[in-house]
Design an enzyme around this catalytic site. Structure first.
Site: not given
Ligand code: ACM
Length: 272
Positions: A115, A40, A148, A175
Site C-alpha cells: 500500500k 485489507e 483502501c 471507514v
C-alpha cells in the site's frame, strides 16, 4: 472480448483471531469464480495497538509461504478451487512492515503490492509501499492491486490502468463514506473493471472507534454496479464482468489514452 467471474468477499474479522478469520473468508469463496478479492488486513484485523503487535501478526510474503501461515492457507485454497485470490495482509520484510496485498494464482505463483498511501494511524505502523503499482497476468487478463485509501489518489488507478490492468482489485477496510461512489469514476475514467472488497464491524483498540462500512462491490469497466453487498452483512458479491483488452474508446471519437494531453497537466501544486 471475454468475461470473468469476479467476486468481492465481505468478512467481519475479529482482531488477532487469524485462523478463524482465514477460515471464515475461505468458507465464503464462491465455487466457479475466476478471481476473488478479500478485504485489507483480512486475517489480522485493522487497528494495531503498536508496531510490535503488528510485527507479531505480520508474515513474510517474499519467501515461500511458511507452513501454517495465512499465505500458505490461501495458496492451498487457490489450488483446490482454481480461483485466483487477492487478499490484504500485514507483511514483514526485515525491520519494515507493509500493509500489503497478495495475488495468488491456482498454480501457487504470486504477485505482491504494498500500500502506497497510508491512512491515519497506519502511518505509525507501516512503511509506505515501495513497489509502485505493478500489474500481473492472472486469469487470462492483466490485474492490478490497490489497497483502501489508495482510492483518494486518482493516480493509483491511473497508474494501474496505464500499466495495462483491466481489473483493479481493491482490498479495503473503509471507514469514510465516499469510496464506493468514487470507484465508479475510477472505472469510467480508465475503462477498467474494479472490485472493492470491504469488511464490516467495528474495532476500538486504541481509544478511537472505527466502523467499517461494507458495501463491497464489483464494477464493470463503465462503472456499472454489477453486484454488491450492504453495510452490515458478510457474504459474497459476484458478477460476470466483460473484459475488452486495451480498449479505451469512450465515444467513437474519444480514446482515453490517445486523447490524454500530459503536456497540459500539472503534476505538482504551484506555490502561492
Ligand atoms: C483505509 O485505508 N483503511 C481507510
Amino acid at each position: 472480448m471475454k468475461t470473468l467471474k469476479i467476486a468481492a468477499v465481505q468478512t467481519h474479522p475479529v482482531f488477532g483471531r487469524v485462523e478463524e478469520n482465514l477460515a471464515a473468508a475461505l468458507d465464503l469463496l464462491p465455487p466457479g469464480c475466476d478471481l476473488a478479492v478479500l478485504p485489507e488486513l483480512f486475517s489480522t484485523g485493522y487497528q494495531f495497538a503498536s508496531r510490535a503487535e503488528a510485527r507479531d501478526l505480520a508474515e513474510d510474503l517474499v519467501s515461500d509461504p511458511a507452513p501454517g501461515s495465512v499465505c500458505a492457507g490461501l495458496t492451498e485454497a487457490a489450488a483446490a478451487t482454481g480461483i485466483t485470490i487477492v487478499a490484504g495482509l500485514a507483511e514483514k520484510d526485515g525491520d519494515r512492515l507493509f500493509n500489503s496485498s497478495v495475488l495468488i494464482r491456482p498454480d501457487g505463483t504470486r504477485g505482491l503490492y504494498r500500500k502506497v498511501h497510508l491512512f491515519l494511524d497506519e502511518k505509525s505502523i507501516f512503511t509506505p509501499g515501495n513497489l509502485g503499482f505493478p500489474v500481473f497476468e492472472a486469469c487470462g487478463t492483466t490485474v492490478g492491486m490497490m489497497v483502501c485509501f489508495d482510492w483518494i489518489f486518482p493516480e493509483s488507478a491511473r497508474s494501474l490502468a496505464l500499466g495495462g490492468a483491466e481489473v483493479l482489485c481493491h482490498p479495503s477496510n473503509l471507514v469514510l463514506p465516499w469510496c464506493q461512489a468514487a470507484m465508479v469514476t475510477r472505472c469510467q475514467e480508465n475503462m477498467v473493471a474494479a472490485v472493492t472488497a470491504n469488511r464490516v464491524g467495528t474495532e476500538n483498540r486504541t481509544g478511537s472507534e472505527l466502523s467499517f462500512s461494507g458495501r463491497s462491490q464489483v464494477l464493470s469497466r463503465m462503472g456499472e454496479r454489477m453486484a454488491g453487498l450492504d453495510e452490515m452483512e458478510t457474504g459474497v458479491a459476484m458478477a460476470e464482468v466483460e473484459i475488452i483488452e486495451r480498449d479505451k474508446l469512450f465515444t467513437p471519437r474519444n480514446d482515453l489514452w490517445a486523447d490524454r494531453r500530459p503536456e497540459a497537466y500539472r503534476t505538482e501544486p504551484t506555490g502561492g
